[in-house]
Scaffold this motif. Structure first.
Motif, PDB file in Angstrom:
ATOM      1  N   ALA A  65      12.901 -19.664  -0.497  1.00 13.13           N
ATOM      2  CA  ALA A  65      12.798 -19.067   1.235  1.00 13.13           C
ATOM      3  C   ALA A  65      12.949 -17.699   1.457  1.00 13.13           C
ATOM      4  O   ALA A  65      13.004 -17.494   2.734  1.00 13.13           O
ATOM      5  CB  ALA A  65      14.869 -19.452   1.761  1.00 13.13           C
ATOM      6  N   VAL A  66      13.317 -16.954   0.980  1.00 13.18           N
ATOM      7  CA  VAL A  66      13.759 -15.801   1.325  1.00 13.18           C
ATOM      8  C   VAL A  66      11.825 -14.974   0.724  1.00 13.18           C
ATOM      9  O   VAL A  66      11.327 -14.624  -0.122  1.00 13.18           O
ATOM     10  CB  VAL A  66      14.376 -14.681   0.610  1.00 13.18           C
ATOM     11  CG1 VAL A  66      14.634 -13.262   0.827  1.00 13.18           C
ATOM     12  CG2 VAL A  66      15.779 -15.248   1.227  1.00 13.18           C
ATOM     13  N   TYR A  99      12.920 -21.846   4.573  1.00 16.62           N
ATOM     14  CA  TYR A  99      11.588 -22.175   3.533  1.00 16.62           C
ATOM     15  C   TYR A  99      10.692 -22.741   4.953  1.00 16.62           C
ATOM     16  O   TYR A  99       9.072 -22.061   4.830  1.00 16.62           O
ATOM     17  CB  TYR A  99      12.121 -22.821   2.648  1.00 16.62           C
ATOM     18  CG  TYR A  99      10.912 -23.500   2.258  1.00 16.62           C
ATOM     19  CD1 TYR A  99      10.240 -23.163   1.205  1.00 16.62           C
ATOM     20  CD2 TYR A  99      10.499 -25.054   2.398  1.00 16.62           C
ATOM     21  CE1 TYR A  99       9.929 -23.490  -0.012  1.00 16.62           C
ATOM     22  CE2 TYR A  99       9.790 -25.251   1.232  1.00 16.62           C
ATOM     23  CZ  TYR A  99       9.331 -24.864   0.285  1.00 16.62           C
ATOM     24  OH  TYR A  99       7.673 -25.431  -0.234  1.00 16.62           O
ATOM     25  N   ALA A 100      10.725 -22.938   5.554  1.00 12.77           N
ATOM     26  CA  ALA A 100      10.357 -24.070   7.006  1.00 12.77           C
ATOM     27  C   ALA A 100       9.455 -22.950   8.114  1.00 12.77           C
ATOM     28  O   ALA A 100       8.166 -24.011   8.428  1.00 12.77           O
ATOM     29  CB  ALA A 100      10.661 -25.261   7.233  1.00 12.77           C
ATOM     30  N   GLU A 115       0.618 -21.266   4.083  1.00 14.80           N
ATOM     31  CA  GLU A 115       0.596 -19.881   3.746  1.00 14.80           C
ATOM     32  C   GLU A 115       1.763 -19.954   2.201  1.00 14.80           C
ATOM     33  O   GLU A 115       1.713 -18.501   2.488  1.00 14.80           O
ATOM     34  CB  GLU A 115       1.128 -19.042   4.702  1.00 14.80           C
ATOM     35  CG  GLU A 115       0.087 -19.055   6.097  1.00 14.80           C
ATOM     36  CD  GLU A 115       0.100 -18.157   7.116  1.00 14.80           C
ATOM     37  OE1 GLU A 115       1.982 -18.017   7.460  1.00 14.80           O
ATOM     38  OE2 GLU A 115      -0.285 -18.030   8.047  1.00 14.80           O
ATOM     39  N   ARG A 116       2.666 -21.014   2.896  1.00 13.24           N
ATOM     40  CA  ARG A 116       3.396 -20.746   1.104  1.00 13.24           C
ATOM     41  C   ARG A 116       2.559 -20.687   0.039  1.00 13.24           C
ATOM     42  O   ARG A 116       2.003 -20.666  -0.383  1.00 13.24           O
ATOM     43  CB  ARG A 116       4.234 -22.631   1.390  1.00 13.24           C
ATOM     44  CG  ARG A 116       5.196 -21.964   2.293  1.00 13.24           C
ATOM     45  CD  ARG A 116       5.880 -23.852   2.036  1.00 13.24           C
ATOM     46  NE  ARG A 116       6.036 -23.932   3.482  1.00 13.24           N
ATOM     47  CZ  ARG A 116       6.381 -25.531   3.637  1.00 13.24           C
ATOM     48  NH1 ARG A 116       6.326 -26.354   2.437  1.00 13.24           N
ATOM     49  NH2 ARG A 116       7.135 -25.259   5.435  1.00 13.24           N
ATOM     50  N   LEU A 175      20.602 -26.124   4.816  1.00 12.54           N
ATOM     51  CA  LEU A 175      20.232 -25.947   6.267  1.00 12.54           C
ATOM     52  C   LEU A 175      19.337 -24.631   6.570  1.00 12.54           C
ATOM     53  O   LEU A 175      17.859 -24.506   7.424  1.00 12.54           O
ATOM     54  CB  LEU A 175      20.706 -26.507   7.818  1.00 12.54           C
ATOM     55  CG  LEU A 175      21.292 -28.450   7.393  1.00 12.54           C
ATOM     56  CD1 LEU A 175      22.216 -28.673   8.726  1.00 12.54           C
ATOM     57  CD2 LEU A 175      19.602 -28.969   7.892  1.00 12.54           C
ATOM     58  N   SER A 176      20.711 -24.069   6.352  1.00 12.35           N
ATOM     59  CA  SER A 176      19.733 -22.357   6.751  1.00 12.35           C
ATOM     60  C   SER A 176      18.712 -21.820   5.648  1.00 12.35           C
ATOM     61  O   SER A 176      17.360 -21.431   6.106  1.00 12.35           O
ATOM     62  CB  SER A 176      20.584 -21.273   6.534  1.00 12.35           C
ATOM     63  OG  SER A 176      21.440 -21.281   7.250  1.00 12.35           O
ATOM     64  N   LEU A 177      18.852 -22.817   4.648  1.00 11.71           N
ATOM     65  CA  LEU A 177      17.929 -22.774   2.835  1.00 11.71           C
ATOM     66  C   LEU A 177      16.406 -22.966   3.289  1.00 11.71           C
ATOM     67  O   LEU A 177      14.980 -22.458   3.608  1.00 11.71           O
ATOM     68  CB  LEU A 177      18.253 -22.825   1.950  1.00 11.71           C
ATOM     69  CG  LEU A 177      19.881 -22.194   1.184  1.00 11.71           C
ATOM     70  CD1 LEU A 177      20.106 -23.156   0.446  1.00 11.71           C
ATOM     71  CD2 LEU A 177      18.359 -20.909   0.573  1.00 11.71           C
ATOM     72  N   TRP A 178      16.813 -24.454   4.332  1.00  6.64           N
ATOM     73  CA  TRP A 178      15.863 -25.070   4.692  1.00  6.64           C
ATOM     74  C   TRP A 178      15.026 -24.911   5.497  1.00  6.64           C
ATOM     75  O   TRP A 178      13.743 -24.624   5.798  1.00  6.64           O
ATOM     76  CB  TRP A 178      15.861 -26.485   4.937  1.00  6.64           C
ATOM     77  CG  TRP A 178      14.984 -26.901   5.714  1.00  6.64           C
ATOM     78  CD1 TRP A 178      15.264 -27.853   6.740  1.00  6.64           C
ATOM     79  CD2 TRP A 178      14.148 -27.736   5.255  1.00  6.64           C
ATOM     80  NE1 TRP A 178      14.057 -28.347   7.375  1.00  6.64           N
ATOM     81  CE2 TRP A 178      12.873 -28.556   6.445  1.00  6.64           C
ATOM     82  CE3 TRP A 178      13.012 -27.835   3.898  1.00  6.64           C
ATOM     83  CZ2 TRP A 178      11.431 -28.930   5.938  1.00  6.64           C
ATOM     84  CZ3 TRP A 178      11.625 -27.783   3.897  1.00  6.64           C
ATOM     85  CH2 TRP A 178      11.144 -28.781   5.011  1.00  6.64           C
TER      86      TRP A 178
END
Length: 397
Positions: free
Chosen positions: A385-386, A339-340, A346-347, A333-336
């Motif tokens: 994500a980062v 990322y979100a 902008e991704r 969930l931290s990764l999501w």
């Protein structure tokens, strides 16, 4: 007055990739059986850390957005390491602790690289995966590394490792196609890599690919331009047909026995069903903290052949209990969340492709591999994500 161009990561990315892909090898074959000392990852990591320090020292501290994604994964790894305190008597935990430490080290390195120049680092990493897929495919096509039953493998890795490289080669082919003006030449390797994936005989890898495609289609469904994709799909279909006609007969019998007769006809699951049931039973017996690191192998006493569950969530459930599952969910969930946090428009392409690569490896980890084999999932999802924090605006005078 002109300013010097900002320093950009270079050789250190290639070293990090080599260390990541090389896996774990010990020097027992040459007579060195001292723990830690005989693990070739130790000198490799020293070289990696030294190269990162030497290349980045003149850049200074680089803040990053999404750092909580790294903390979520490290919390899980830390808990898994701490679980050695309650393992059953006789459990061997040293090699597993080394694996967890190696994963943590790689994640810290890639986090710093992502904070430095995420898109450049990710682009280089994806290109290196594409080159590695060619190396693995050509090595296997030459007959080197095949198992006795005919399953394709290469360079010391098993079929389940081989198919991961093949599928990552397919995804990075698509990345190169999208990045470089949609030139069809970049799609030519896809049928070859798909052929290699089927020749590996890894049914879990094929299912993981199907899961990844389903996730991707759900994500891009509103923006699919069928006229735009018609030509690329036709090219891949034609090349795939030619490959099947020319090279298919060489593995036709094997595919028939492995995928059709054994899987569909006999329901053969390579003992995965038994391992999954054992892991679930252990979890129900020790639901809070589990058996501790490598406790599954000690409790089940299955001998040399099966040392782990071949399913990441079930393995964590058996050895880390409910606490481990919660931390696994927090890590994902931290990764999501990281990322979100970036709006879709902008991704970067690199971020999106890294996410799909990570999803594929994560899906494959439901059917094969141990904790260290899941390192590619954590690394690729972390790169997705980062990102570097925006440069601070100058304070007006």
């Amino acid at each position: 007055m002109t300013t010097a161009p900002a320093a950009r990561p270079g050789l250190v990315v290639m070293i990090a990739f080599f260390v990541t892909l090389s896996g774990r090898f010990t020097l027992e074959r040459v007579g060195l059986d001292v723990p830690i000392v005989n693990d070739v990852r130790v000198p490799l990591f020293l070289v990696l850390i030294l190269s990162l320090v030497l290349e980045a020292h003149h850049v200074g501290s680089r803040p990053a957005e999404g750092s909580h994604a790294l903390l979520g994964i490290l919390a899980l790894l830390g808990y898994q390491a701490l679980s050695v305190l309650w393992v059953p008597p006789g459990s061997i935990t040293g090699p597993m602790l080394g694996d967890l430490l190696a994963i943590a080290g790689l994640l810290v390195v890639y986090f710093n690289l992502a904070a430095w120049d995420r898109d450049r680092v990710t682009a280089t990493t994806l290109k290196l995966f594409h080159a590695a897929a060619w190396v693995y495919f050509l090595a296997a096509a030459s007959g080197r590394g095949h198992q006795a039953n005919g399953r394709w493998a290469a360079l010391g890795g098993g079929p389940n490792v081989f198919i991961r490289i093949m599928i990552l080669g397919m995804i990075t082919s698509l990345y190169l196609y999208l990045r470089y003006d949609e030139k069809l030449i970049w799609l030519v390797p896809i049928p070859a890599f798909m052929f290699g994936a089927i020749a590996s005989g890894s049914r879990g890898g094929i299912v993981a690919l199907a899961i990844t495609i389903a996730v991707a289609l759900l994500a891009i469904r509103p923006r699919i331009d069928f006229e735009r994709i018609a030509k690329p799909l036709a090219l891949v279909a034609v090349l795939g047909t030619v490959l099947v006609i020319t090279a298919g007969p060489s593995i036709a019998g094997y595919v028939q026995s492995r995928f059709v007769e054994a899987t569909i006809g006999q329901g053969y699951a390579s003992s995965r069903d038994v391992l999954f049931q054992m892991a679930l039973r252990i979890f129900l017996q020790r639901p809070i903290l589990g058996t501790g690191l490598n406790g599954f192998y000690t409790v089940t006493d299955l001998g040399f052949g099966e040392r782990y569950v071949h399913n990441l969530p079930l393995s964590i459930a058996a050895e880390g209990g409910f606490v481990g599952l919660v931390l696994l969910l927090v890590a994902w969930l931290s990764l999501w969340h990281a990322y979100a946090a970036v709006p879709l428009r902008e991704r970067s392409l690199e971020s999106r492709i890294a996410a799909y690569c990570g999803i594929f490896v994560g899906a494959a980890s439901l059917f094969s591999g141990d904790y260290y084999d899941a390192r590619l999932m954590w690394i690729l999802l972390l790169l997705a994500a980062v990102r570097p924090a925006p440069a601070a605006l100058p304070v007006p005078r």
